[in-house]
Motif scaffolding. Structure first.
Motif, PDB file in Angstrom:
ATOM      1  N   SER A 102     -17.728 -12.233 -53.774  1.00  8.87           N
ATOM      2  CA  SER A 102     -16.647 -13.536 -54.502  1.00  8.87           C
ATOM      3  C   SER A 102     -17.142 -14.863 -53.766  1.00  8.87           C
ATOM      4  O   SER A 102     -16.853 -14.595 -52.760  1.00  8.87           O
ATOM      5  CB  SER A 102     -15.359 -13.069 -54.094  1.00  8.87           C
ATOM      6  N   TYR A 103     -16.528 -15.842 -54.144  1.00  6.53           N
ATOM      7  CA  TYR A 103     -16.960 -16.910 -53.398  1.00  6.53           C
ATOM      8  C   TYR A 103     -16.040 -17.948 -54.225  1.00  6.53           C
ATOM      9  O   TYR A 103     -15.569 -17.554 -54.748  1.00  6.53           O
ATOM     10  CB  TYR A 103     -18.007 -17.892 -53.835  1.00  6.53           C
ATOM     11  N   ARG A 104     -14.896 -18.077 -53.249  1.00  8.21           N
ATOM     12  CA  ARG A 104     -13.974 -19.785 -53.812  1.00  8.21           C
ATOM     13  C   ARG A 104     -14.337 -20.853 -53.578  1.00  8.21           C
ATOM     14  O   ARG A 104     -14.770 -21.586 -52.332  1.00  8.21           O
ATOM     15  CB  ARG A 104     -13.159 -19.792 -52.148  1.00  8.21           C
ATOM     16  N   ARG A 121     -15.537 -18.752 -47.250  1.00 11.84           N
ATOM     17  CA  ARG A 121     -15.606 -18.828 -48.760  1.00 11.84           C
ATOM     18  C   ARG A 121     -16.427 -18.181 -49.502  1.00 11.84           C
ATOM     19  O   ARG A 121     -16.439 -17.707 -50.531  1.00 11.84           O
ATOM     20  CB  ARG A 121     -16.001 -20.187 -49.078  1.00 11.84           C
ATOM     21  N   LEU A 122     -16.838 -16.761 -48.499  1.00 10.35           N
ATOM     22  CA  LEU A 122     -18.097 -16.164 -49.293  1.00 10.35           C
ATOM     23  C   LEU A 122     -17.722 -14.489 -48.779  1.00 10.35           C
ATOM     24  O   LEU A 122     -17.153 -14.762 -47.399  1.00 10.35           O
ATOM     25  CB  LEU A 122     -19.274 -16.536 -48.724  1.00 10.35           C
TER      26      LEU A 122
END
Length: 302
Positions: free
Chosen positions: A287-289, A226-227
């Motif tokens: 960016s983190y989802r 996620r990162l």
């Protein structure tokens, strides 16, 4: 795994601006201009994980504007030329401006010759590993800006004579209408008494040279599912603007109240301006989802 793309384009046009008094003594002009553009693009894949792209570009712009009459009318009309040069001694007629009528002679800011050449090389690379996507490349540009225009305060390379009502009007007399303005201006011309007589003498005009170098490297690192972390660095180098010929540029030094003329008296062509070598520009991005529809991004750079 190799692709090549090539493009070439050129255009050319001519224009004529006629004068009210005709092509011999009027201030009409002719213009010739053209452009040339060439591009070569090469893409090559060394492997499924290593790709490079090379681009070569060239652009040329040419513009030449001159008076319609190129005969040496100054000499024929007996206008003296104590400091001759290729323009004043061989072409055209001095600009004669009589208040209230169309101008006689060549325009004060022509001839004009612009020749700009721009060279560009761009090379970029892309390398993919398990968790990294690394990109790097360079961009090199060379500008050759050649210009010839003896403008110099719009005084005219062949000379300028302004005839206005002042020398022949009554001191303290009534205001002049449009006919009076022309009549007194023409009377000043007949008497040979101009309000202004001047000339531009400019044997050297600026022809600038400058190079630019850009380089970058960027790593997109998949830290976790996620990162994602982006780390990059860009470097920019601009050479000083230099004239092609000595005497083609100057720079004022306030420390000693001196005018530095390029290539004259031991002064370098950069007129004392140094190149800045420390233009490093780091970049950082995260960016983190959060889920399949939402991503939070952060970025910073200098």
């Amino acid at each position: 795994n190799t692709k090549v793309f090539f493009k070439f384009n050129t255009s050319r046009w001519n224009a004529t601006q006629d004068a009210a008094l005709g092509p011999v003594i009027g201030n009409g002009t002719t213009s010739l201009a053209y452009t040339v553009t060439g591009i070569v693009n090469l893409t090559h894949g060394f492997s499924p994980t290593l790709l490079t792209e090379l681009r070569l570009g060239y652009n040329r712009y040419y513009d030449h504007v001159q008076d319609q009459d190129t005969d040496a009318l100054n000499q024929k009309f007996g206008i003296q030329n104590p400091t001759p040069d290729p323009i004043s001694d061989h072409t055209g007629l001095a600009s004669i401006a009589i208040g209230g009528m169309a101008a006689v002679g060549g325009q004060v800011y022509y001839p004009l010759i612009n020749v700009n050449n721009i060279f560009n090389i761009v090379d970029s690379w892309n390398k993919i590993t398990t968790r990294h996507t690394i990109k790097w490349g360079v961009d090199i540009r060379r500008y050759r800006m050649d210009r010839f225009q003896p403008q110099g305060l719009n005084l005219g390379p062949r000379g300028l004579f302004n005839f206005n009502p002042g020398p022949t009007a009554l001191n303290g007399g009534p205001a002049l209408g449009s006919y009076g303005t022309f009549g007194n201006s023409f009377a000043s011309y007949l008497l040979g008494v101009p309000n202004q007589s001047s000339r531009t003498y400019m044997p050297i005009t600026p022809t600038n040279r400058i190079s630019m170098f850009f380089a970058f490297i960027n790593d997109t690192f998949q830290v976790a599912p996620r990162l994602t972390l982006d780390v990059g660095l860009r470097y920019e180098l601009y050479t000083t603007v230099k004239p092609h010929f000595a005497g083609g540029a100057s720079n004022y030094d306030p420390l000693n109240n001196t005018l530095l003329v390029a290539g004259v008296g031991g002064v370098g062509m950069s007129t004392g301006v140094d190149v800045q070598l420390g233009n490093f520009q780091p970049r950082l991005g995260l960016s983190y989802r959060l889920n399949d529809k939402t991503v939070v991004r952060f970025g910073a750079g200098i």
